[in-house]
Design an enzyme around this catalytic site. Structure first.
Site, PDB file in Angstrom:
ATOM      1  N   ALA A  69       0.842  -1.191   0.000  1.00 26.43           N
ATOM      2  CA  ALA A  69       0.000   0.000   0.000  1.00 26.43           C
ATOM      3  C   ALA A  69       0.879   1.242   0.000  1.00 26.43           C
ATOM      4  O   ALA A  69       2.002   1.234   0.499  1.00 26.43           O
ATOM      5  CB  ALA A  69      -0.907  -0.012   1.225  1.00 26.43           C
ATOM      6  N   GLY A  70       0.333   2.328  -0.545  1.00 27.56           N
ATOM      7  CA  GLY A  70       1.060   3.589  -0.588  1.00 27.56           C
ATOM      8  C   GLY A  70       1.384   4.026  -1.999  1.00 27.56           C
ATOM      9  O   GLY A  70       1.420   5.226  -2.285  1.00 27.56           O
ATOM     10  N   LYS A  73      -2.598   4.777  -4.007  1.00 30.64           N
ATOM     11  CA  LYS A  73      -3.474   5.142  -2.898  1.00 30.64           C
ATOM     12  C   LYS A  73      -4.949   5.140  -3.284  1.00 30.64           C
ATOM     13  O   LYS A  73      -5.807   4.793  -2.478  1.00 30.64           O
ATOM     14  CB  LYS A  73      -3.082   6.526  -2.357  1.00 30.64           C
ATOM     15  CG  LYS A  73      -1.816   6.544  -1.522  1.00 30.64           C
ATOM     16  CD  LYS A  73      -1.503   7.945  -1.031  1.00 30.64           C
ATOM     17  CE  LYS A  73      -0.365   7.939  -0.035  1.00 30.64           C
ATOM     18  NZ  LYS A  73      -0.753   7.333   1.249  1.00 30.64           N
ATOM     19  N   ASN A 118       8.446   9.583   4.125  1.00 26.49           N
ATOM     20  CA  ASN A 118       7.168  10.208   3.804  1.00 26.49           C
ATOM     21  C   ASN A 118       6.439  10.605   5.075  1.00 26.49           C
ATOM     22  O   ASN A 118       6.535   9.938   6.105  1.00 26.49           O
ATOM     23  CB  ASN A 118       6.299   9.267   2.948  1.00 26.49           C
ATOM     24  CG  ASN A 118       5.369   8.403   3.768  1.00 26.49           C
ATOM     25  OD1 ASN A 118       4.296   8.846   4.189  1.00 26.49           O
ATOM     26  ND2 ASN A 118       5.788   7.165   4.028  1.00 26.49           N
ATOM     27  N   ARG A 119       5.748  11.710   4.978  1.00 29.22           N
ATOM     28  CA  ARG A 119       4.811  12.121   6.024  1.00 29.22           C
ATOM     29  C   ARG A 119       3.517  12.577   5.334  1.00 29.22           C
ATOM     30  O   ARG A 119       2.973  13.641   5.614  1.00 29.22           O
ATOM     31  CB  ARG A 119       5.408  13.217   6.908  1.00 29.22           C
ATOM     32  CG  ARG A 119       5.970  14.441   6.177  1.00 29.22           C
ATOM     33  CD  ARG A 119       6.367  15.515   7.187  1.00 29.22           C
ATOM     34  NE  ARG A 119       6.916  16.690   6.545  1.00 29.22           N
ATOM     35  CZ  ARG A 119       8.216  16.929   6.368  1.00 29.22           C
ATOM     36  NH1 ARG A 119       9.107  16.046   6.795  1.00 29.22           N
ATOM     37  NH2 ARG A 119       8.625  18.045   5.791  1.00 29.22           N
ATOM     38  N   PHE A 122      -2.059   9.812   5.048  1.00 29.20           N
ATOM     39  CA  PHE A 122      -3.279   9.210   4.491  1.00 29.20           C
ATOM     40  C   PHE A 122      -3.985  10.151   3.510  1.00 29.20           C
ATOM     41  O   PHE A 122      -5.212  10.297   3.542  1.00 29.20           O
ATOM     42  CB  PHE A 122      -4.257   8.815   5.608  1.00 29.20           C
ATOM     43  CG  PHE A 122      -3.876   7.596   6.400  1.00 29.20           C
ATOM     44  CD1 PHE A 122      -2.800   6.809   6.054  1.00 29.20           C
ATOM     45  CD2 PHE A 122      -4.617   7.226   7.527  1.00 29.20           C
ATOM     46  CE1 PHE A 122      -2.463   5.677   6.792  1.00 29.20           C
ATOM     47  CE2 PHE A 122      -4.289   6.096   8.272  1.00 29.20           C
ATOM     48  CZ  PHE A 122      -3.204   5.322   7.901  1.00 29.20           C
ATOM     49  N   ASN A 147      -6.359  -1.492   1.670  1.00 31.99           N
ATOM     50  CA  ASN A 147      -5.818  -1.051   2.951  1.00 31.99           C
ATOM     51  C   ASN A 147      -6.659   0.119   3.442  1.00 31.99           C
ATOM     52  O   ASN A 147      -6.830   1.112   2.730  1.00 31.99           O
ATOM     53  CB  ASN A 147      -4.352  -0.643   2.725  1.00 31.99           C
ATOM     54  CG  ASN A 147      -3.634  -0.229   3.989  1.00 31.99           C
ATOM     55  OD1 ASN A 147      -4.054   0.693   4.673  1.00 31.99           O
ATOM     56  ND2 ASN A 147      -2.519  -0.878   4.258  1.00 31.99           N
ATOM     57  N   ASN A 178      -4.771  -0.769   8.762  1.00 36.15           N
ATOM     58  CA  ASN A 178      -3.494  -0.069   8.906  1.00 36.15           C
ATOM     59  C   ASN A 178      -3.527   0.815  10.146  1.00 36.15           C
ATOM     60  O   ASN A 178      -4.107   1.905  10.123  1.00 36.15           O
ATOM     61  CB  ASN A 178      -3.210   0.763   7.658  1.00 36.15           C
ATOM     62  CG  ASN A 178      -1.848   1.443   7.709  1.00 36.15           C
ATOM     63  OD1 ASN A 178      -1.098   1.278   8.669  1.00 36.15           O
ATOM     64  ND2 ASN A 178      -1.535   2.205   6.687  1.00 36.15           N
ATOM     65  N   SER A 181       0.795   3.566  10.621  1.00 36.51           N
ATOM     66  CA  SER A 181       1.392   4.742   9.997  1.00 36.51           C
ATOM     67  C   SER A 181       1.811   5.729  11.071  1.00 36.51           C
ATOM     68  O   SER A 181       1.044   6.012  11.998  1.00 36.51           O
ATOM     69  CB  SER A 181       0.400   5.415   9.050  1.00 36.51           C
ATOM     70  OG  SER A 181       0.900   6.676   8.635  1.00 36.51           O
ATOM     71  N   ASN A 183       2.233   8.872  10.543  1.00 38.34           N
ATOM     72  CA  ASN A 183       1.957  10.221  10.049  1.00 38.34           C
ATOM     73  C   ASN A 183       0.573  10.749  10.393  1.00 38.34           C
ATOM     74  O   ASN A 183       0.207  11.840   9.973  1.00 38.34           O
ATOM     75  CB  ASN A 183       2.168  10.248   8.527  1.00 38.34           C
ATOM     76  CG  ASN A 183       3.592   9.882   8.164  1.00 38.34           C
ATOM     77  OD1 ASN A 183       4.530  10.352   8.788  1.00 38.34           O
ATOM     78  ND2 ASN A 183       3.745   9.006   7.174  1.00 38.34           N
ATOM     79  N   THR A 184      -0.214   9.969  11.127  1.00 40.68           N
ATOM     80  CA  THR A 184      -1.453  10.448  11.728  1.00 40.68           C
ATOM     81  C   THR A 184      -1.240  10.415  13.232  1.00 40.68           C
ATOM     82  O   THR A 184      -1.134   9.334  13.818  1.00 40.68           O
ATOM     83  CB  THR A 184      -2.654   9.562  11.344  1.00 40.68           C
ATOM     84  OG1 THR A 184      -2.820   9.593   9.920  1.00 40.68           O
ATOM     85  CG2 THR A 184      -3.923  10.048  12.014  1.00 40.68           C
ATOM     86  N   LYS A 215      -1.730  -4.591   9.762  1.00 37.65           N
ATOM     87  CA  LYS A 215      -0.401  -4.057   9.446  1.00 37.65           C
ATOM     88  C   LYS A 215       0.177  -3.361  10.665  1.00 37.65           C
ATOM     89  O   LYS A 215      -0.425  -2.427  11.202  1.00 37.65           O
ATOM     90  CB  LYS A 215      -0.472  -3.089   8.272  1.00 37.65           C
ATOM     91  CG  LYS A 215       0.913  -2.644   7.778  1.00 37.65           C
ATOM     92  CD  LYS A 215       0.834  -1.995   6.414  1.00 37.65           C
ATOM     93  CE  LYS A 215       2.221  -1.705   5.875  1.00 37.65           C
ATOM     94  NZ  LYS A 215       2.178  -1.214   4.472  1.00 37.65           N
ATOM     95  N   ASN A 244       5.383  -1.715   8.705  1.00 41.32           N
ATOM     96  CA  ASN A 244       5.240  -0.399   8.093  1.00 41.32           C
ATOM     97  C   ASN A 244       6.581   0.336   8.151  1.00 41.32           C
ATOM     98  O   ASN A 244       7.608  -0.265   8.468  1.00 41.32           O
ATOM     99  CB  ASN A 244       4.146   0.392   8.829  1.00 41.32           C
ATOM    100  CG  ASN A 244       3.411   1.370   7.919  1.00 41.32           C
ATOM    101  OD1 ASN A 244       4.021   2.045   7.089  1.00 41.32           O
ATOM    102  ND2 ASN A 244       2.105   1.454   8.075  1.00 41.32           N
ATOM    103  N   SER A 316       9.219   0.978  -2.056  1.00 42.68           N
ATOM    104  CA  SER A 316      10.307   1.947  -2.205  1.00 42.68           C
ATOM    105  C   SER A 316      11.377   1.486  -3.188  1.00 42.68           C
ATOM    106  O   SER A 316      11.949   2.300  -3.926  1.00 42.68           O
ATOM    107  CB  SER A 316      10.947   2.238  -0.846  1.00 42.68           C
ATOM    108  OG  SER A 316      10.015   2.843   0.020  1.00 42.68           O
TER     109      SER A 316
END
Length: 352
Positions: A69-70, A73, A118-119, A122, A147, A178, A181, A183-184, A215, A244, A316
């Site tokens: 995922a990512g 999206k 990454n930030r 979502f 996801n 998920n 992450s 970033n939230t 995840k 992750n 990546s």
């Protein structure tokens, strides 16, 4: 031209195209890549050796090499990615309502480290848009997973996950929760004991009739794998994705090393491999594991499978190696199975 022994034109051209892509900022280059893929004709996925076929959580996979995922999206190009040689594709992360994510810049290539930070937060167009696109993919007889995540400003994160699995189940072969992450803000707290039990119980009670994957992050305390495995098994989770991105920072060379967000790519490999081994010890093979993080070659994937992963995912590494990486890794795994005397990929899982 035999697809097992020839690269597509796009794959052959990637070394020439990459400098042009790298001249753009990372997020612009990513959007341009997805836009180009949308224009690509959808072809039948290549055939792979039979020894790569495996069954996990009741789903038949042509190869164990999937797209994490990512990348996609908003479910814009799952069929195209399957035609490039991925054995399965996971779209998302998708939230109930659209959200823009964090301010830009929020995606960074660490070229010297073969890594990404990454930030994004979502950022996605919401589940309804993706649902409509995946409905059009119903003719694609391959594995597309979805996801799901929670909206940042939601007052009921557990409710968001329940709504997500219910909404996306009709168009997903499996659903991934998920909660890992970075970033939230606060999201990873759902991995804590009480919160995880509440979330998994609610998802189980929803009874969506599709396999549920969980995840997790690689940044876990000593006894967290045992606790998470037990909660997952108790609440009917079908597989655990390990892992992750990481908020830790091993030594890095890039000028972007101090950027906040989740680190992926080559520097994540040892941490993700260690996390996988910890989850394998905790589970004893009782629940399937999916290995993610720093996988860039057939040797990397083989190491993850022998450490206990039934499937692997990557993202990546494609930034640096091109879209032909999934096919190369799959064929490399088939060779390693023959070399080491395994009849099927499932026989090699946890064999280290």
């Amino acid at each position: 031209m035999n697809p097992l022994h020839a690269e597509t034109a796009g794959v052959r051209l990637y070394p020439l195209i990459r400098p042009l892509a790298f001249a753009l900022d990372a997020e612009t280059a990513h959007r341009a890549t997805v836009a180009a893929l949308r224009l690509m004709p959808v072809r039948r996925p290549p055939d792979f050796p039979a020894n790569l076929k495996t069954r996990v959580a009741g789903i038949d996979f042509d190869t164990p090499v999937g797209l994490a995922a990512g990348f996609d999206k908003n479910a814009e190009v799952p069929a195209q990615m399957l035609s490039l040689g991925f054995g399965f594709v996971e779209v998302g992360t998708l939230t109930p309502q659209p959200q823009s994510g964090n301010p830009r810049p929020r995606l960074f290539r660490l070229k010297e480290d073969r890594a990404v930070i990454n930030r994004l937060g979502f950022n996605n167009a919401g589940q309804l848009v993706a649902f409509e696109r995946l409905t059009e993919c119903s003719r694609v007889h391959r594995v597309i997973g979805v996801n799901v995540g929670a909206n940042k400003d939601s007052r009921d994160w557990v409710g968001d996950y329940v709504r997500g699995v219910q909404a996306m189940a009709p168009v997903a072969r499996y659903l991934t929760i998920n909660i890992s992450s970075p970033n939230t803000p606060g999201l990873r707290g759902l991995q804590d004991a009480g919160a995880l039990e509440e979330l998994l119980a609610a998802v189980q009670q929803a009874g969506v009739g599709k396999p549920i994957f969980l995840k997790v992050a690689p940044d876990l305390a000593e006894h967290d794998p045992e606790r998470i495995v037990r909660a997952a098994i108790d609440h009917g989770v079908d597989a655990i994705i390990v892992s992750n991105t990481t908020v830790s920072r091993p030594p890095l060379k890039s000028r972007f090393a101090s950027e906040t967000g989740g680190l992926s790519g080559a520097p994540l490999k040892p941490l993700a491999l260690d996390a996988l081994r910890r989850f394998r010890r905790a589970s004893g093979g009782e629940i399937p594991l999916i290995g993610v993080g720093g996988i860039a070659s057939a040797d990397d994937a083989w190491e993850r499978i022998r450490a206990g992963a039934s499937l692997v995912q990557l993202y990546s590494a494609m930034v640096y190696e091109g879209s032909g990486i999934a096919r190369r890794i799959a064929l490399g795994l088939a060779d390693r199975l023959k070399r080491d005397g395994f009849a099927n990929i499932a026989d090699a899982v946890g064999s280290e």
